[in-house]
Design a protein around this motif. Sequence first.
Motif, PDB file in Angstrom:
ATOM      1  N   LEU A 157      -2.201  -2.200  -6.517  1.00  0.00           N
ATOM      2  CA  LEU A 157      -2.275  -2.025  -5.070  1.00  0.00           C
ATOM      3  C   LEU A 157      -1.393  -2.970  -4.265  1.00  0.00           C
ATOM      4  O   LEU A 157      -0.940  -2.605  -3.187  1.00  0.00           O
ATOM      5  CB  LEU A 157      -3.727  -2.204  -4.589  1.00  0.00           C
TER       6      LEU A 157
ATOM      7  N   GLU B  92      -2.123  -6.500   0.328  1.00  0.00           N
ATOM      8  CA  GLU B  92      -2.705  -5.924   1.550  1.00  0.00           C
ATOM      9  C   GLU B  92      -3.679  -4.781   1.249  1.00  0.00           C
ATOM     10  O   GLU B  92      -4.775  -4.731   1.786  1.00  0.00           O
ATOM     11  CB  GLU B  92      -1.597  -5.451   2.494  1.00  0.00           C
ATOM     12  N   LYS B  93      -3.264  -3.856   0.384  1.00  0.00           N
ATOM     13  CA  LYS B  93      -4.157  -2.752   0.030  1.00  0.00           C
ATOM     14  C   LYS B  93      -5.369  -3.253  -0.743  1.00  0.00           C
ATOM     15  O   LYS B  93      -6.468  -2.722  -0.589  1.00  0.00           O
ATOM     16  CB  LYS B  93      -3.412  -1.686  -0.781  1.00  0.00           C
TER      17      LYS B  93
ATOM     18  N   LYS C 259      -7.917  -4.471   1.695  1.00  0.00           N
ATOM     19  CA  LYS C 259      -8.604  -3.330   2.319  1.00  0.00           C
ATOM     20  C   LYS C 259      -9.626  -2.725   1.355  1.00  0.00           C
ATOM     21  O   LYS C 259     -10.735  -2.372   1.755  1.00  0.00           O
ATOM     22  CB  LYS C 259      -7.595  -2.263   2.755  1.00  0.00           C
ATOM     23  N   TYR C 260      -9.241  -2.594   0.090  1.00  0.00           N
ATOM     24  CA  TYR C 260     -10.139  -2.028  -0.925  1.00  0.00           C
ATOM     25  C   TYR C 260     -11.397  -2.874  -1.071  1.00  0.00           C
ATOM     26  O   TYR C 260     -12.511  -2.356  -1.073  1.00  0.00           O
ATOM     27  CB  TYR C 260      -9.390  -1.914  -2.260  1.00  0.00           C
TER      28      TYR C 260
ATOM     29  N   ILE D  47     -13.734  -2.393   1.818  1.00  0.00           N
ATOM     30  CA  ILE D  47     -14.472  -1.128   1.703  1.00  0.00           C
ATOM     31  C   ILE D  47     -15.642  -1.290   0.737  1.00  0.00           C
ATOM     32  O   ILE D  47     -16.773  -0.883   1.042  1.00  0.00           O
ATOM     33  CB  ILE D  47     -13.525   0.012   1.252  1.00  0.00           C
TER      34      ILE D  47
ATOM     35  N   HIS E 192     -12.693   6.533   1.861  1.00  0.00           N
ATOM     36  CA  HIS E 192     -11.870   5.378   2.232  1.00  0.00           C
ATOM     37  C   HIS E 192     -11.207   4.728   1.010  1.00  0.00           C
ATOM     38  O   HIS E 192     -10.046   4.334   1.074  1.00  0.00           O
ATOM     39  CB  HIS E 192     -12.693   4.354   3.004  1.00  0.00           C
ATOM     40  N   ALA E 193     -11.953   4.618  -0.087  1.00  0.00           N
ATOM     41  CA  ALA E 193     -11.379   4.005  -1.287  1.00  0.00           C
ATOM     42  C   ALA E 193     -10.229   4.861  -1.819  1.00  0.00           C
ATOM     43  O   ALA E 193      -9.169   4.327  -2.168  1.00  0.00           O
ATOM     44  CB  ALA E 193     -12.450   3.816  -2.355  1.00  0.00           C
TER      45      ALA E 193
ATOM     46  N   VAL F 194      -7.057   4.333   0.251  1.00  0.00           N
ATOM     47  CA  VAL F 194      -6.372   3.066  -0.004  1.00  0.00           C
ATOM     48  C   VAL F 194      -5.781   3.041  -1.413  1.00  0.00           C
ATOM     49  O   VAL F 194      -4.664   2.575  -1.616  1.00  0.00           O
ATOM     50  CB  VAL F 194      -7.343   1.863   0.190  1.00  0.00           C
TER      51      VAL F 194
END
Length: 113
Positions: free
Chosen positions: A20, A23-24, A27-28, A31, A48-49, A52
């Motif tokens: 990822l 940054e991703k 976010k993960y 979530i 959402h997962a 991302v």
Amino acid sequence: GMQLKRVDLLGIRRRIGAALGQEKLRKYWEILKRYTQFLISKFELDVHAAAVLGAENVPLHNELIRGIFQNALVGTIDPSADAPPTLGLDELDPRPAKKPKRRVGPSGNIIVA
């Protein structure tokens, strides 16, 4: 029966991070954190997962979640990790008919109101 063995969750986390990028990955984890705090539903977690992760990395997510459950079933602590606090039976939610409001208390315990 078949003997379950601990899953290397750190290795899976590293593979997710490598796939990822920073940054991703941030976010993960946010979530997942929101899901474990009962702030989003399972459906929202999935949507959402997947957004991302991208379709190619959803299997890594599934491997992580299965690994968490398998390690819980094995019931042994990873020797390299600090022992987490144990849950008392009063903290397990038997899913009452009405959906209670839930929040995480200051010590990380789940409070059902």
